[in-house]
Design a protein around this motif. Structure first.
Motif, PDB file in Angstrom:
ATOM      1  N   GLY A 159       0.796  -1.229   0.000  1.00  0.00           N
ATOM      2  CA  GLY A 159       0.000   0.000   0.000  1.00  0.00           C
ATOM      3  C   GLY A 159       0.827   1.276   0.000  1.00  0.00           C
ATOM      4  N   ALA A 160       2.148   1.161  -0.192  1.00  0.00           N
ATOM      5  CA  ALA A 160       3.025   2.346  -0.138  1.00  0.00           C
ATOM      6  C   ALA A 160       2.827   3.276  -1.336  1.00  0.00           C
ATOM      7  N   GLY A 161       2.281   2.731  -2.441  1.00  0.00           N
ATOM      8  CA  GLY A 161       2.068   3.556  -3.629  1.00  0.00           C
ATOM      9  C   GLY A 161       2.936   3.155  -4.816  1.00  0.00           C
ATOM     10  N   LYS A 162       3.581   1.996  -4.736  1.00  0.00           N
ATOM     11  CA  LYS A 162       4.529   1.578  -5.775  1.00  0.00           C
ATOM     12  C   LYS A 162       3.832   1.367  -7.130  1.00  0.00           C
ATOM     13  N   SER A 163       2.762   0.551  -7.128  1.00  0.00           N
ATOM     14  CA  SER A 163       2.069   0.282  -8.399  1.00  0.00           C
ATOM     15  C   SER A 163       1.412   1.556  -8.926  1.00  0.00           C
ATOM     16  N   THR A 164       0.903   2.374  -8.011  1.00  0.00           N
ATOM     17  CA  THR A 164       0.281   3.635  -8.444  1.00  0.00           C
ATOM     18  C   THR A 164       1.302   4.501  -9.167  1.00  0.00           C
ATOM     19  N   LEU A 165       2.525   4.526  -8.660  1.00  0.00           N
ATOM     20  CA  LEU A 165       3.577   5.314  -9.310  1.00  0.00           C
ATOM     21  C   LEU A 165       3.868   4.767 -10.712  1.00  0.00           C
ATOM     22  N   LEU A 166       3.951   3.439 -10.848  1.00  0.00           N
ATOM     23  CA  LEU A 166       4.168   2.865 -12.186  1.00  0.00           C
ATOM     24  C   LEU A 166       3.000   3.222 -13.114  1.00  0.00           C
ATOM     25  N   ASN A 167       1.774   3.210 -12.552  1.00  0.00           N
ATOM     26  CA  ASN A 167       0.598   3.523 -13.375  1.00  0.00           C
ATOM     27  C   ASN A 167       0.594   4.976 -13.844  1.00  0.00           C
ATOM     28  N   VAL A 168       1.118   5.857 -13.015  1.00  0.00           N
ATOM     29  CA  VAL A 168       1.211   7.273 -13.410  1.00  0.00           C
ATOM     30  C   VAL A 168       2.250   7.429 -14.530  1.00  0.00           C
ATOM     31  N   ILE A 169       3.340   6.649 -14.441  1.00  0.00           N
ATOM     32  CA  ILE A 169       4.391   6.769 -15.468  1.00  0.00           C
ATOM     33  C   ILE A 169       3.952   6.123 -16.782  1.00  0.00           C
TER      34      ILE A 169
END
Ligand code: ATP
Length: 260
Positions: free
Chosen positions: A48-58
């Motif tokens: 839940g740290a935001g790792k996949s969300t960051l990849l999704n933004v990129i």
């Protein structure tokens, strides 16, 4: 042993002050990271740290609430995913996205057809179009001998390698990988790690990946970004990250068995 670092160069991807809100929840909060050409860069952090969300933004799957994404000097914050793929940013997922009813070879042919915009009859493969190129891509990920097998028959590690071949069909400059060794045996992991290292060293492809296997990260990443509760906690070399007390606090504080 950590891979030798590429010499510092202008960033190929820059994420600047990105926030991603879902309703009132901040999945990303003012995050900035840069990815260098040819670099192997890991994003780690608790669930839940935001790792996949960051990849999704990129990759463009998510449009950030605030902040910017640049590819070289081009601002791509609002460029849709398929156009980012054409620019050279490829993404593979935690859950594989291959066509199970087509052969391994046809899966790569389809990726080449889609990438070249040659989609008049994408599912009516002649057997000839891009045959040699598809074979070469399968050889690069060491599954050329499996070309005739159905996509749905592959074991987890072989599927992941097929996904790599599909991602490479677009001749990417940047590869975004969500947990590339998840669910693999030790031997399969070795193969995938070898592919990532050779893409970086021989083809200067920049690899940004999320990973829960901390040993794999510290052995192979040139740099590591540690995320925690949607924020960037630390970014640096494996040695710098390993000795940072904030990183230890996060992992120990979460009751995670990972030793950094
Ligand atoms: N579409 C969404 N809507 C609402 N909340 C979301 C959405 N996507 C992600 N989140 C939340 O954002 C937070 C970060 O999620 P994310 O998947 O980026 O974490 P992660 O670090 O990749 O975790 P994991 O290691 O478990 O995969 C989580 O609390 C998640 O529930």
């Amino acid at each position: 042993m950590t891979a030798p670092s590429p010499s510092p160069s202008p960033a190929i991807v820059s994420v600047t002050s990105v926030s991603m809100h879902f309703g009132g929840f901040r999945a990303l909060d003012d995050v900035s990271i840069d990815l260098q050409r040819g670099e192997i860069h890991a994003i780690i952090g608790p669930n839940g740290a935001g790792k996949s969300t960051l990849l999704n933004v990129i990759s463009g799957l998510l449009r950030p609430t605030r902040g910017d994404v640049h590819y070289g000097d081009q601002r791509i914050t609002h460029v849709p995913p398929h156009r980012r793929a054409r620019l050279g940013i490829a993404r593979s997922f935690q859950i594989t996205s291959i066509f199970t009813g087509f052969t391994v070879h046809q899966n790569v042919q389809l990726a080449l057809l889609a990438q070249r915009g040659d989609c008049r009859h994408p599912f009516r493969l002649t057997g000839e179009r891009y045959r040699d190129e598809a074979h070469e891509l399968l050889a690069r990920v060491q599954i050329a001998g499996m070309g005739a097998r159905m996509g749905g028959e592959l074991a987890a590690g072989d599927r992941k390698r097929l996904e790599f071949a599909i991602a490479l069909a677009g001749d990417p400059q940047v590869l975004l990988l969500d947990e590339p060794t998840a669910g693999m045996s030790g031997a399969e992991r070795e193969i995938v790690v070898g592919i990532i290292r050779s893409l970086s060293a021989e083809r200067q492809i920049s690899v940004l990946f999320t990973e829960h296997d901390i040993d794999m990260v510290f052995d192979n990443a040139h740099r590591i970004t540690v995320m925690h509760q949607g924020r960037r906690l630390v970014q640096g070399t494996p040695a710098a990250v390993r000795s940072d007390p904030r990183v230890r606090d996060v992992y120990l504080g979460e009751g995670d068995d990972a030793h950094v």
